[in-house]
Design a protein around this motif. Sequence first.
Motif, PDB file in Angstrom:
ATOM      1  N   GLY A   1       0.816  -1.216   0.000  1.00 47.84           N
ATOM      2  CA  GLY A   1       0.000   0.000   0.000  1.00 47.84           C
ATOM      3  C   GLY A   1       0.845   1.260   0.000  1.00 47.84           C
ATOM      4  N   LEU A   2       1.898   1.268   0.802  1.00 48.57           N
ATOM      5  CA  LEU A   2       2.792   2.427   0.819  1.00 48.57           C
ATOM      6  C   LEU A   2       3.493   2.599  -0.519  1.00 48.57           C
ATOM      7  N   LEU A   3       3.878   1.498  -1.125  1.00 46.87           N
ATOM      8  CA  LEU A   3       4.510   1.562  -2.435  1.00 46.87           C
ATOM      9  C   LEU A   3       3.512   2.024  -3.488  1.00 46.87           C
ATOM     10  N   GLY A   4       2.281   1.544  -3.398  1.00 48.07           N
ATOM     11  CA  GLY A   4       1.242   1.952  -4.341  1.00 48.07           C
ATOM     12  C   GLY A   4       0.855   3.407  -4.213  1.00 48.07           C
ATOM     13  N   TRP A   5       1.008   3.958  -3.028  1.00 47.67           N
ATOM     14  CA  TRP A   5       0.645   5.339  -2.792  1.00 47.67           C
ATOM     15  C   TRP A   5       1.814   6.292  -3.080  1.00 47.67           C
ATOM     16  N   SER A   6       2.943   5.746  -3.462  1.00 44.96           N
ATOM     17  CA  SER A   6       4.112   6.574  -3.698  1.00 44.96           C
ATOM     18  C   SER A   6       3.829   7.626  -4.764  1.00 44.96           C
ATOM     19  N   ASP A   7       4.521   8.707  -4.648  1.00 45.57           N
ATOM     20  CA  ASP A   7       4.364   9.856  -5.557  1.00 45.57           C
ATOM     21  C   ASP A   7       2.954  10.441  -5.529  1.00 45.57           C
ATOM     22  N   ASP A   8       2.264  10.298  -4.417  1.00 47.22           N
ATOM     23  CA  ASP A   8       0.915  10.862  -4.267  1.00 47.22           C
ATOM     24  C   ASP A   8      -0.013  10.487  -5.417  1.00 47.22           C
ATOM     25  N   ARG A   9      -0.024   9.209  -5.779  1.00 45.63           N
ATOM     26  CA  ARG A   9      -0.862   8.773  -6.896  1.00 45.63           C
ATOM     27  C   ARG A   9      -2.288   8.459  -6.486  1.00 45.63           C
ATOM     28  N   GLY A  10      -2.585   8.561  -5.225  1.00 43.50           N
ATOM     29  CA  GLY A  10      -3.958   8.457  -4.809  1.00 43.50           C
ATOM     30  C   GLY A  10      -4.324   7.198  -4.052  1.00 43.50           C
ATOM     31  N   PHE A  11      -5.506   7.260  -3.498  1.00 35.63           N
ATOM     32  CA  PHE A  11      -6.016   6.197  -2.642  1.00 35.63           C
ATOM     33  C   PHE A  11      -6.250   4.901  -3.406  1.00 35.63           C
ATOM     34  N   GLY A  12      -6.725   4.995  -4.639  1.00 29.34           N
ATOM     35  CA  GLY A  12      -6.981   3.788  -5.443  1.00 29.34           C
ATOM     36  C   GLY A  12      -5.722   2.977  -5.673  1.00 29.34           C
ATOM     37  N   ARG A  13      -4.620   3.664  -5.954  1.00 27.90           N
ATOM     38  CA  ARG A  13      -3.338   2.970  -6.154  1.00 27.90           C
ATOM     39  C   ARG A  13      -2.857   2.349  -4.850  1.00 27.90           C
ATOM     40  N   ALA A  14      -3.130   3.031  -3.733  1.00 26.30           N
ATOM     41  CA  ALA A  14      -2.722   2.489  -2.432  1.00 26.30           C
ATOM     42  C   ALA A  14      -3.489   1.207  -2.128  1.00 26.30           C
ATOM     43  N   VAL A  15      -4.787   1.202  -2.414  1.00 25.78           N
ATOM     44  CA  VAL A  15      -5.604   0.009  -2.172  1.00 25.78           C
ATOM     45  C   VAL A  15      -5.154  -1.137  -3.072  1.00 25.78           C
ATOM     46  N   ALA A  16      -4.904  -0.836  -4.345  1.00 31.28           N
ATOM     47  CA  ALA A  16      -4.420  -1.868  -5.270  1.00 31.28           C
ATOM     48  C   ALA A  16      -3.060  -2.391  -4.813  1.00 31.28           C
TER      49      ALA A  16
END
Length: 194
Positions: free
Chosen positions: A100-115
């Motif tokens: 989740g932290l990796l998915g949220w990197s660069d402030d790409r949003g909540f959807g990327r964090a969940v994925a």
Amino acid sequence: MGAITVLRPLALGMATGMRSQLGLAALAVAMSRGGKKKGKKGRGFATMVQGQVLSSPLVRKSLVATAATELVADKLPSTPSRLNRGPLLARLALGGLAGGLLGWSDDRGFGRAVAGAALGAAGAGLGAFGGYHLRAALDQRTNLPDRYWAVAEDITAVGLAAFAVAVTDGSDTQQTELLPARLRDPEYADASWA
């Protein structure tokens, strides 16, 4: 979502499934070494976690120390199986957190964090079960002691974590740009190769 975007949290989760503390330790080391997020101006939870928590020297040293301790403890006969309920749930949670932290990197949003969290947790399950069963099978079918296979698993886990934090999501775009224009055309991709 490109292939690299999917592979990064999955690989970090697999590393966490094999060695539970490794995923967060790899993220902390990457943040402290001036990775793409360090020094970035931004606001929000992702920037706070990446810029202030993970790159903190105290947090980084603590995570690296726990990961190193786990690499040693894994070889001890008294260490419980990672497939026991408690250790497995911890690995799934830590893999999800790291992904989740990796998915949220660069402030790409909540959807990327969940994925990223879902991919990280799935990877942790694959790493925990796959690593355990592969190591057990190799131990039974070879004359080598289990500790050698444990070290091989350590190296694999470190390699997966290093890949996850070293490769950027921009690699998908760079690879696509190297393809000839006709291969990037969606209509061409759907055409038969006959």
